[in-house]
Design a protein around this motif. Structure first.
Motif, mmCIF file in Angstrom:
data_model
loop_
_atom_site.group_PDB
_atom_site.id
_atom_site.type_symbol
_atom_site.label_atom_id
_atom_site.label_comp_id
_atom_site.label_asym_id
_atom_site.label_seq_id
_atom_site.Cartn_x
_atom_site.Cartn_y
_atom_site.Cartn_z
ATOM 1 N N ASN A 115 43.613 12.123 56.227
ATOM 2 C CA ASN A 115 43.386 12.788 55.297
ATOM 3 C C ASN A 115 44.571 13.486 54.909
ATOM 4 O O ASN A 115 45.011 13.533 53.403
ATOM 5 C CB ASN A 115 42.295 13.844 55.537
ATOM 6 N N THR A 151 46.680 12.957 51.190
ATOM 7 C CA THR A 151 47.055 13.901 50.217
ATOM 8 C C THR A 151 48.622 13.778 50.055
ATOM 9 O O THR A 151 49.012 14.115 48.866
ATOM 10 C CB THR A 151 46.699 15.338 50.729
ATOM 11 N N ASN A 177 49.231 11.010 47.827
ATOM 12 C CA ASN A 177 48.734 11.151 46.425
ATOM 13 C C ASN A 177 49.915 12.069 45.505
ATOM 14 O O ASN A 177 50.332 11.696 44.543
ATOM 15 C CB ASN A 177 47.769 11.936 46.121
#
Length: 96
Positions: A59, A63, A66
């Motif tokens: 995760n 992030t 992104n």
């Protein structure tokens, strides 16, 4: 990093000053994006030192990916802005 300060004037801006201001704004945005990327790297490094699950680590990675993609998109926008300045606004002095 502190917030950049851009001064304004009530007087008309010369073409030379406008070009300088545009290039300065691009440089400030580049510096800001550099700080964001450094923070993402620190976040990943910190996550690697923590005892977290693989899902949590993935995760964190997602992030960061992104954010890197967003920065990449902004880089393209800044490139377009700089190309606009160089192709349309820059008229060097012909006085030699």
């Amino acid at each position: 990093m502190s917030t950049p300060i851009i001064t304004t004037s009530n007087n008309p801006v010369s073409m030379s000053q406008a070009i300088t201001d545009l290039i300065e704004s691009i440089a400030m945005q580049e510096a800001s994006m550099s700080c964001i990327l450094a923070a993402e790297a620190q976040k990943i490094q910190k996550a690697l030192t923590m005892e977290i699950s693989l899902d949590q680590l993935l995760n964190v990675n997602d992030t960061a990916m992104n954010m890197v993609q967003t920065i990449n998109d902004l880089e393209h926008t800044l490139r377009d802005k700089l190309e606009f300045v160089s192709n349309n606004l820059y008229y060097p002095s012909r006085d030699v």
